[in-house]
Design a protein around this motif. Structure first.
Motif, short mmCIF file in Angstrom:
data_model
loop_
_atom_site.label_atom_id
_atom_site.label_comp_id
_atom_site.label_asym_id
_atom_site.label_seq_id
_atom_site.Cartn_x
_atom_site.Cartn_y
_atom_site.Cartn_z
N LYS A 45 17.99 -5.93 -2.68
CA LYS A 45 18.14 -7.15 -3.48
C LYS A 45 19.35 -7.06 -4.40
CE LYS A 45 15.66 -10.13 -6.76
NZ LYS A 45 14.40 -10.33 -7.52
N ASN A 46 19.53 -5.90 -5.05
CA ASN A 46 20.68 -5.70 -5.95
C ASN A 46 21.99 -5.79 -5.18
OD1 ASN A 46 18.88 -5.34 -8.05
ND2 ASN A 46 19.06 -3.11 -8.06
N GLU A 48 22.57 -7.41 -2.32
CA GLU A 48 22.82 -8.78 -1.89
C GLU A 48 23.28 -9.65 -3.06
OE1 GLU A 48 20.68 -12.14 0.90
OE2 GLU A 48 19.41 -10.77 -0.25
N SER A 49 22.67 -9.48 -4.21
CA SER A 49 23.03 -10.30 -5.36
C SER A 49 24.44 -10.02 -5.86
CB SER A 49 22.02 -10.09 -6.50
OG SER A 49 22.12 -8.78 -7.02
N THR A 50 25.00 -8.87 -5.48
CA THR A 50 26.35 -8.51 -5.89
C THR A 50 27.39 -8.88 -4.85
OG1 THR A 50 25.47 -6.64 -7.15
CG2 THR A 50 27.83 -6.60 -6.67
N SER A 52 26.98 -10.76 -1.72
CA SER A 52 26.82 -11.88 -0.79
C SER A 52 27.71 -13.04 -1.20
CB SER A 52 25.36 -12.35 -0.75
OG SER A 52 25.25 -13.53 0.02
N ILE A 55 25.73 -16.36 -2.41
CA ILE A 55 25.08 -16.47 -3.72
C ILE A 55 26.14 -16.78 -4.76
CG2 ILE A 55 23.78 -15.22 -5.49
CD1 ILE A 55 22.49 -13.59 -3.27
N SER A 57 26.34 -16.72 -7.93
CA SER A 57 26.52 -15.85 -9.09
C SER A 57 26.97 -14.44 -8.71
CB SER A 57 25.20 -15.75 -9.87
OG SER A 57 24.17 -15.23 -9.04
N SER A 58 27.18 -14.17 -7.43
CA SER A 58 27.53 -12.81 -7.00
C SER A 58 28.94 -12.45 -7.44
CB SER A 58 27.42 -12.68 -5.48
OG SER A 58 28.48 -13.38 -4.85
#
Length: 298
Positions: A45-46, A48-50, A52, A55, A57-58
């Motif tokens: 999850k961390n 992907e959130s950085t 991707s 997303i 906000s990445s």
């Protein structure tokens, strides 16, 4: 593009969706602890959130909007170093700046799959400057995409988490790219999926303590494009149906499975330890001497 046909006894399976694909992790000895399961899922999850581009906000999305210096974590460092190496080897064909072309082709954050006018891909050294140990300077905002190596790299990260937790026999399968380890060196037989008929395999190959990655234009296709785009022609290569690569690291297998659509194997073999098979559109194939597959087509 890979079909797990292992006959080893599985103690437990962990299945979950992440980074746009289905993950399955098989343990052949012992069991997952709840803490390890939580760590695996949180790590993915961390990541992907950085990294991707889907997303908003990445970090990657921020780079598409704002130039400047960005501090990379160990994941970003490992990936940008691999991209720099392969960008040089492939004469610019393999680059994270492919994100711009993917967006223009229709593979964008809205999954519109409606192509717009294609413009030449920015050269990596005109967009990015890496200053070791961890500073990536974005010279001009551009849509980056780390998909060419991100999944393979993440499989290696999860493999290290599992191994260092004390579990020594497992298979990580993320959308067909996989890493298999067994402390007793029992082989895993893997089917090579037919890209023209997903219910068939064209061969099988055993792996032991290795990664196997595959790439095919038939899995993710829209209009005249698939997920690999040649930055020179601004089109998706259609002379190759599928590639398979075996290596000790999944990041290498994943990256080279894509690179083989763009450059010849001879460009890559001096730089990496790997074996490969390429299936061409006329159903002929080429493979390295060490790709020990049993092939069912002639």
């Amino acid at each position: 593009m890979l079909v797990n046909s292992n006959q080893n006894m599985t103690n437990t399976k962990l299945k979950f969706p992440a980074i746009g694909t289905q993950w399955q992790i098989d343990l052949y000895q012992d069991y997952f602890s709840p803490d390890l399961v939580d760590l695996i899922k949180q790590t993915i999850k961390n990541f992907e959130s950085t990294y991707s581009r889907f997303i908003d906000s990445s970090l990657v999305s921020q780079m598409s909007r704002q130039s400047g210096d960005y501090v990379l974590d160990k994941d970003g460092i490992a990936m940008i170093e691999m991209y720099l190496k392969l960008n040089s080897i492939t004469s610019g064909a393999f680059s994270p700046t492919i994100g711009q072309l993917l967006n223009q082709s229709g593979y964008d954050s809205q999954y519109s799959f409606k192509s717009n006018q294609m413009t030449p891909m920015p050269l990596m050294d005109k967009i990015l400057k890496f200053s070791p140990p961890n500073i990536l300077t974005v010279l001009n905002p551009c849509q980056l995409d780390f998909g060419g190596i991100g999944k393979g790299y993440l499989i290696d990260v999860i493999s290290n988490l599992i191994f260092h937790s004390g579990l020594k026999s497992y298979c990580i399968d993320a959308g067909g790219d996989m890493y298999y380890r067994h402390q007793d060196k029992n082989p895993l037989q893997v089917g090579l999926e037919n890209p023209l008929d997903f219910n068939q395999v064209i061969g099988t190959i055993p792996i032991i303590n290795q990664a196997l990655a595959a790439s095919s234009g038939n899995r993710r296709t829209w209009g005249k494009f698939h997920h690999i785009i040649d930055p020179q022609s601004l089109t998706s290569p259609n002379h190759i149906l599928a590639t398979w690569v075996i290596s000790d690291q999944t990041i290498i297998a994943d990256a080279l499975a894509t690179c083989l659509f763009l450059v010849t194997p001879q460009k890559l073999t001096p730089h990496f330890d790997f074996n490969y098979m390429i299936l061409y559109s006329d159903l002929t194939f080429a493979q390295s001497p060490g790709f020990n597959a049993e092939i069912f087509i002639e």
